[in-house]
Design an enzyme around this catalytic site. Sequence first.
Site, PDB file in Angstrom:
ATOM      1  N   ASP A   1     -11.684  -1.271  15.119  1.00 15.45           N
ATOM      2  CA  ASP A   1     -11.179  -2.199  14.091  1.00 15.45           C
ATOM      3  C   ASP A   1     -12.116  -3.402  14.007  1.00 15.45           C
ATOM      4  O   ASP A   1     -12.350  -4.075  15.012  1.00 15.45           O
ATOM      5  CB  ASP A   1      -9.761  -2.630  14.504  1.00 15.45           C
ATOM      6  CG  ASP A   1      -9.183  -3.677  13.562  1.00 15.45           C
ATOM      7  OD1 ASP A   1      -9.680  -3.779  12.420  1.00 15.45           O
ATOM      8  OD2 ASP A   1      -8.239  -4.383  13.974  1.00 15.45           O
TER       9      ASP A   1
ATOM     10  N   ASP B   1      -6.864  -6.183  11.879  1.00 19.59           N
ATOM     11  CA  ASP B   1      -5.544  -5.802  11.343  1.00 19.59           C
ATOM     12  C   ASP B   1      -4.873  -4.698  12.176  1.00 19.59           C
ATOM     13  O   ASP B   1      -3.789  -4.226  11.842  1.00 19.59           O
ATOM     14  CB  ASP B   1      -5.639  -5.382   9.860  1.00 19.59           C
ATOM     15  CG  ASP B   1      -6.401  -4.078   9.666  1.00 19.59           C
ATOM     16  OD1 ASP B   1      -6.946  -3.551  10.667  1.00 19.59           O
ATOM     17  OD2 ASP B   1      -6.454  -3.577   8.527  1.00 19.59           O
TER      18      ASP B   1
ATOM     19  N   ASP C   1     -11.576   0.901  11.045  1.00 20.05           N
ATOM     20  CA  ASP C   1     -12.105   0.855   9.683  1.00 20.05           C
ATOM     21  C   ASP C   1     -13.593   1.208   9.653  1.00 20.05           C
ATOM     22  O   ASP C   1     -14.227   1.396  10.695  1.00 20.05           O
ATOM     23  CB  ASP C   1     -11.846  -0.532   9.064  1.00 20.05           C
ATOM     24  CG  ASP C   1     -12.289  -1.653   9.992  1.00 20.05           C
ATOM     25  OD1 ASP C   1     -13.347  -1.496  10.624  1.00 20.05           O
ATOM     26  OD2 ASP C   1     -11.582  -2.687  10.104  1.00 20.05           O
TER      27      ASP C   1
ATOM     28  N   ASP D   1     -13.016  15.273   4.773  1.00 16.56           N
ATOM     29  CA  ASP D   1     -11.776  16.063   4.817  1.00 16.56           C
ATOM     30  C   ASP D   1     -11.213  16.137   3.396  1.00 16.56           C
ATOM     31  O   ASP D   1     -10.910  15.101   2.796  1.00 16.56           O
ATOM     32  CB  ASP D   1     -10.780  15.329   5.738  1.00 16.56           C
ATOM     33  CG  ASP D   1      -9.879  16.275   6.479  1.00 16.56           C
ATOM     34  OD1 ASP D   1      -9.449  17.271   5.879  1.00 16.56           O
ATOM     35  OD2 ASP D   1      -9.574  16.002   7.667  1.00 16.56           O
TER      36      ASP D   1
ATOM     37  N   ASP E   1      -8.678  21.174   4.161  1.00 20.74           N
ATOM     38  CA  ASP E   1      -7.425  21.047   4.904  1.00 20.74           C
ATOM     39  C   ASP E   1      -6.406  22.112   4.479  1.00 20.74           C
ATOM     40  O   ASP E   1      -6.234  22.363   3.287  1.00 20.74           O
ATOM     41  CB  ASP E   1      -6.825  19.661   4.631  1.00 20.74           C
ATOM     42  CG  ASP E   1      -5.528  19.437   5.367  1.00 20.74           C
ATOM     43  OD1 ASP E   1      -5.568  19.368   6.608  1.00 20.74           O
ATOM     44  OD2 ASP E   1      -4.473  19.358   4.711  1.00 20.74           O
TER      45      ASP E   1
ATOM     46  N   GLU F   1      -9.913  25.104   7.322  1.00 18.54           N
ATOM     47  CA  GLU F   1      -8.954  24.961   8.413  1.00 18.54           C
ATOM     48  C   GLU F   1      -8.125  26.233   8.405  1.00 18.54           C
ATOM     49  O   GLU F   1      -7.333  26.472   7.511  1.00 18.54           O
ATOM     50  CB  GLU F   1      -8.046  23.750   8.211  1.00 18.54           C
ATOM     51  CG  GLU F   1      -7.179  23.513   9.441  1.00 18.54           C
ATOM     52  CD  GLU F   1      -5.952  22.647   9.185  1.00 18.54           C
ATOM     53  OE1 GLU F   1      -5.597  22.393   8.031  1.00 18.54           O
ATOM     54  OE2 GLU F   1      -5.331  22.268  10.187  1.00 18.54           O
TER      55      GLU F   1
ATOM     56  N   HIS G   1      -6.952  15.980  15.974  1.00 19.00           N
ATOM     57  CA  HIS G   1      -5.865  15.037  15.690  1.00 19.00           C
ATOM     58  C   HIS G   1      -4.491  15.726  15.597  1.00 19.00           C
ATOM     59  O   HIS G   1      -3.496  15.038  15.422  1.00 19.00           O
ATOM     60  CB  HIS G   1      -6.169  14.321  14.378  1.00 19.00           C
ATOM     61  CG  HIS G   1      -6.197  15.272  13.221  1.00 19.00           C
ATOM     62  ND1 HIS G   1      -7.180  16.226  13.067  1.00 19.00           N
ATOM     63  CD2 HIS G   1      -5.343  15.454  12.191  1.00 19.00           C
ATOM     64  CE1 HIS G   1      -6.933  16.950  11.994  1.00 19.00           C
ATOM     65  NE2 HIS G   1      -5.822  16.490  11.440  1.00 19.00           N
ATOM     66  N   ASP G   2      -4.480  17.065  15.662  1.00 16.55           N
ATOM     67  CA  ASP G   2      -3.195  17.778  15.603  1.00 16.55           C
ATOM     68  C   ASP G   2      -2.760  18.287  16.970  1.00 16.55           C
ATOM     69  O   ASP G   2      -1.820  19.087  17.063  1.00 16.55           O
ATOM     70  CB  ASP G   2      -3.311  18.984  14.644  1.00 16.55           C
ATOM     71  CG  ASP G   2      -3.399  18.547  13.191  1.00 16.55           C
ATOM     72  OD1 ASP G   2      -2.842  17.474  12.863  1.00 16.55           O
ATOM     73  OD2 ASP G   2      -4.019  19.263  12.392  1.00 16.55           O
TER      74      ASP G   2
END
Length: 582
Positions: free
Chosen positions: A54, A58, A62, A131, A232, A286, A353-354
């Site tokens: 970051d 926030d 990013d 993605d 995806d 995917e 990430h899954d």
Amino acid sequence: MLRLSLLLIAVSVLFECSDKKDSANDNAIEETKLDRQWWKEGTLYQIYPQSFKDSDGDGYGDFRGIFDELDYLESLGITAVWMNPFFESPMVDNGYDVADYRAIHPRYGTMQDFQEMINGMKERGIKFVLDVVVNHSSDQHKWFQSAKKSRDSEYRGYYHWWPAEKGEPPYRYSLFDPEGGWDYVEETDAYYLHTFAEAQPDLNWENPKLRQEVYDIMKFWAEKGVDGFRMDAFQFASKDTTYPEFPDGYESEFIKYHGLRPQLHGYLKEMYLEVLKPYNVYAVAEGAGSTFEDAHDLVDADREELQVAYHFDYVDMSKTPDGYELSEFKEVFTRWDSAFAKEGWIAIFLSNHDNARLVNRFGDTRPAYRTLSAQMLNTFLLSMRGTPYTYYGDELGMTNIDMLTIEEYVDIDAIGKYEAAVTKGEDIEEFMKVLNYSSRENGRTPMQWNDSKNAGFTVGKPWKPINPNYREVNVAEQNKNPKSVLNHFRKMTRLRNEKLVLVYGDYDLIAPEHEQVYAYTRTLENEQVLVLLNFTDQMAELTLPNEMEVGEVLISNYANEVVGNGGKAQLAPYQAVILKTD
Ligand code: NOJ
């Protein structure tokens, strides 16, 4: 100062690694036989942007934060970045619900920040994979907003509808919605289909206008310098639009019923000719369908559709704290390797990430073994045939975080599954135990940069709690230690980038029945390497095949002599070693 020490470590790693002469030899290998492509030789690194770095306090990662860490990315030896979605989105599924495919969610920055970030990557020889979430959009996308209001909307045909005058639609399973895959819209008295959450209506790939929209979106990003696309949930695109009742037992062929209709191949060919070929970009799907045949048909080079697929068979292993069987692990990777031995190409990954973190699932989180087992798993990942995908933080051996009550979860998947378990009257204590172990939120905690507040990820309040082990497990600490997971990872990418045998070489499993060791060779023309991986916390012994003579050790996470007299290899707990054979 930090940069300087990082550079010094990177340089020393470079010299420790196998000599450069080999790479010259490798390149001399008759290249005409190999269909050489950067996306086969690349080592991909996946960034979950809201958790990486970051820059503005926030609490969300990013583009500027990533830009600031480009030297780190370069020091890893990775050659491409795949980034999860960062488009305009109501964030019901953390960005996998896109409201505008050409706009950036302000939490990540601006288009200019994006451009500077990927330009910075390119300057360092790092390619960029986007993605593309086009099995579904967000229900906030202007297409859906218009389509749901009028049956005459020009966008109505972009989605799947079941008019209520036909009665209730046949039941459809939804991956995120315990109430099923159809949802009713009052304005137009009809049901729309959603394979994932209610807020993620499925796009209708049978409609040529919709397909053209998708290709235009892809061109928009290709023109900004994107080198590849990750499609995806692509197995669900293209459906039987009569929406029939599925026969009993259809679950075992879930993909066949829910998507991947034969006509999809025509659409992919269309995409290839419209986007992939003219822009010289590649696409990875995917999923790989239900059968090897599906997988081949998707990525067989001669068909000119997609280029790479990734399968899910291993993902289903080790979903509970009971662990997994090494024999099954070997069997799955060996089976898929054989499927792609002649045609097509596959991605190799152990986490993303899954999924929960790889050390928890396939390694050992106890302090004595976390480093060793993470090194062993990364050695596996980077020595298999197929393009390796490393998930951010796995180069450090980041681990799961404890989340013991449902209130701590923010992910739609976890919350949906919890609600379903409650409705079904399941044992909730047991459910929470499994969720704590397997939830994909484990894999989304912020990157651990150093031992300062919030692990150096943000000066604000992180969107997700930081794993408390960040004081020991972090980049700064591991940069200093030549024996860290991080520096082993760097050696390994270096080795892979140098050795074509690790990219294109044939894979042959040795001792399939061995209960502790995963052993295989990779062979390209007259060069062969032997990979020995001890998946356990015990010493292991393995007798090498009779005729095999081993030579130089290319990499090892221990300093010991591995192969002794009589062709017996002795491996220490979680030892990973790659040797040349003579
Ligand atoms: C697959 C993605 O990897 C996952 O994170 C997402 O929730 C679903 N597709 C829906 O887009």
